[in-house]
Design an enzyme around this catalytic site. Sequence first.
Site, mmCIF file in Angstrom:
data_model
loop_
_atom_site.group_PDB
_atom_site.id
_atom_site.type_symbol
_atom_site.label_atom_id
_atom_site.label_comp_id
_atom_site.label_asym_id
_atom_site.label_seq_id
_atom_site.Cartn_x
_atom_site.Cartn_y
_atom_site.Cartn_z
ATOM 1 N N GLU A 280 10.170 30.006 -10.954
ATOM 2 C CA GLU A 280 9.006 30.047 -9.135
ATOM 3 C C GLU A 280 8.202 31.187 -9.489
ATOM 4 O O GLU A 280 6.267 31.050 -8.888
ATOM 5 C CB GLU A 280 10.001 31.178 -7.904
ATOM 6 C CG GLU A 280 11.448 30.084 -7.294
ATOM 7 C CD GLU A 280 10.838 29.048 -6.569
ATOM 8 O OE1 GLU A 280 9.728 28.816 -6.608
ATOM 9 O OE2 GLU A 280 11.554 28.082 -6.091
ATOM 10 N N ARG B 187 4.098 29.517 -9.265
ATOM 11 C CA ARG B 187 2.878 29.595 -8.160
ATOM 12 C C ARG B 187 1.981 30.951 -9.392
ATOM 13 O O ARG B 187 1.097 30.631 -8.348
ATOM 14 C CB ARG B 187 4.474 30.782 -7.581
ATOM 15 C CG ARG B 187 5.301 29.814 -6.546
ATOM 16 C CD ARG B 187 7.179 30.398 -5.068
ATOM 17 N NE ARG B 187 6.964 29.827 -5.316
ATOM 18 C CZ ARG B 187 7.816 29.314 -3.575
ATOM 19 N NH1 ARG B 187 6.776 30.046 -2.495
ATOM 20 N NH2 ARG B 187 8.202 28.608 -3.510
ATOM 21 N N ASP C 130 15.111 17.933 -9.749
ATOM 22 C CA ASP C 130 14.059 16.871 -9.982
ATOM 23 C C ASP C 130 12.538 17.126 -10.274
ATOM 24 O O ASP C 130 12.133 16.487 -11.244
ATOM 25 C CB ASP C 130 12.884 17.263 -7.975
ATOM 26 C CG ASP C 130 13.170 19.350 -8.115
ATOM 27 O OD1 ASP C 130 13.423 19.732 -9.643
ATOM 28 O OD2 ASP C 130 13.222 19.453 -6.714
ATOM 29 N N GLU D 218 6.783 17.275 -0.283
ATOM 30 C CA GLU D 218 7.341 16.033 -0.738
ATOM 31 C C GLU D 218 6.489 15.071 -0.526
ATOM 32 O O GLU D 218 6.156 14.087 -1.198
ATOM 33 C CB GLU D 218 9.461 16.284 -1.326
ATOM 34 C CG GLU D 218 9.183 17.437 -2.762
ATOM 35 C CD GLU D 218 9.449 18.676 -1.852
ATOM 36 O OE1 GLU D 218 9.971 19.623 -2.531
ATOM 37 O OE2 GLU D 218 9.804 18.322 -0.512
#
Length: 545
Positions: free
Chosen positions: A30, A34, A179, A354
């Site tokens: 993360e 980010r 994913d 998404e």
Amino acid sequence: MNLTSRLSHAREWISTSLDYNQDHEVNTFETTIRMLGGLLSAHYLSKTYPEMAPLTDDDRGKPGEDLYLEKAADLADRLLGAFNTGSGVPYANVNLKTQHGRGPYVDGGASSTAEAASLQLEFKYLAMLTGEATYWEKSERVIQVIDDNGMEDGLLPIFIYADRGNFRGENIRLGSRGDSYYEYLIKQYLQTSKQELVYLEMWNQALAGVRKHLITYSRHANLTILAERPDGLSKKLFPKMDHLLCFMPGTIALGATGGLTVTEAKKSKSWSQKQDDDIELARELTKTCWGMYKASATGLAPEITHFNISDPPRFEVDGRLSSADILFESTANASWKADYIIKSQDSHNLQRPETVETLFYMWRITGETMYREWGWEMFKSFVKYTAAADGSGFTSLSKANQIPPVIKDDMESFWLVSKASITSLYPTLPNLESETNATGTKAETLKYFYLLFSPTDLLPLDQIVINTEAHIFPRFELQRGLKTGWHRKPRDSKGRIIPDAPMDIAPARHTVVKENGGTKPAVKRVQVTDSKPNSEKLGAKTFSG
């Protein structure tokens, strides 16, 4: 968007208050996608679009020169501690001050496959900018370790042990924890201007595996479903799709054309039936994801959707099916709705990006206006059911499949980055309240909405890559001694490694001269090299509104 005052204020805060020397443990993935991704994207956009992001203190020799890049390099050096494992696969967490990494306390200590394998765009771009080969080598080593497991047809279990580099269990899905591994395969190939063919090969193998093992169809409307195999490829198919999985149709379309429109891509001699098939698969999966919204009472998709399928399941390899054009008629008793199963415990909506991400790619690549129309309908549902009454923000929903919905009274950070979300990650950062006067800034979901309705020549898809948090990076050519540092092991027809087979290593297609005869930069890392061949083509655009 003409938010120049907010940009200047944020940049001032970064310069005077942002300090990553915090005795605080963060999630490696993360923080990379980010924070590191955001700083790198800010650097790229400020250099490429100076009219939109004027940085008067970014001139040569002045204070704050290359501020974003300096902060990015400092953060990346701290994150590198997560890669100090027995295999090179990073730990899930790392302390920014001590640079000590550790695995999670759950899942047997294994890292998420998607998290471990979705750091490469960020670290490789930073390596190109600074000439620091360590960033490149550490991140690409992860993909080599993963690939050396030789998983069948390129489909991976969703957990991997950082210390040993092998997988935990056989749960295979492209939703949560799986994913972005697949997303970053094709994007690594595009990021380095199609020079690293190994990532195209891995993407094509994985997509063929998806078609073979995971694509099935709903019972009534022939909806295309990308299902799961929780107990391995030889075991029962599970007809379930996370909303997270809806990144995949747009990524398939991106892989088919490389970011060009279909019309332009078809002019190439390399266009084939496979690419036609990929675009058709992308269209059908997009329709299924949009149906998740249409099937919900609020017009906002649940977190997880199950599907009504035939028994035994019908697979794409047995014959491709298409859903009817009348699929999304809005009548309450429309037959297609019987194929969507929304369970109460899965009916929450977390404002995820998404599906609108895919609508953006599909609009740009196909030029079909229905994707913009679907996006506008989706946006109106967000405004109608999730906007706070006092205008202070938006909320996610605990129950999205009922009217009125049940609100959660919190706002996800991928919808809008608020001061609270920054504080939760870095609780010891000083002056956050005093230095940040806005309630937040648009994050991934709203960014894709903005791009969906922006002019198509803004950030051309054939000249950029977008990371998994919607941060924009340029494409670049291999340079400064950087190159693919590994080769795939020989495989059989199912993608499994052939023991003791000799490696047929083809010569490199691009010769790269190393600076000073090695991989270290000739100067310190603040010496910046931007990707001129691509960035010069972009040209400056002007936001309005």
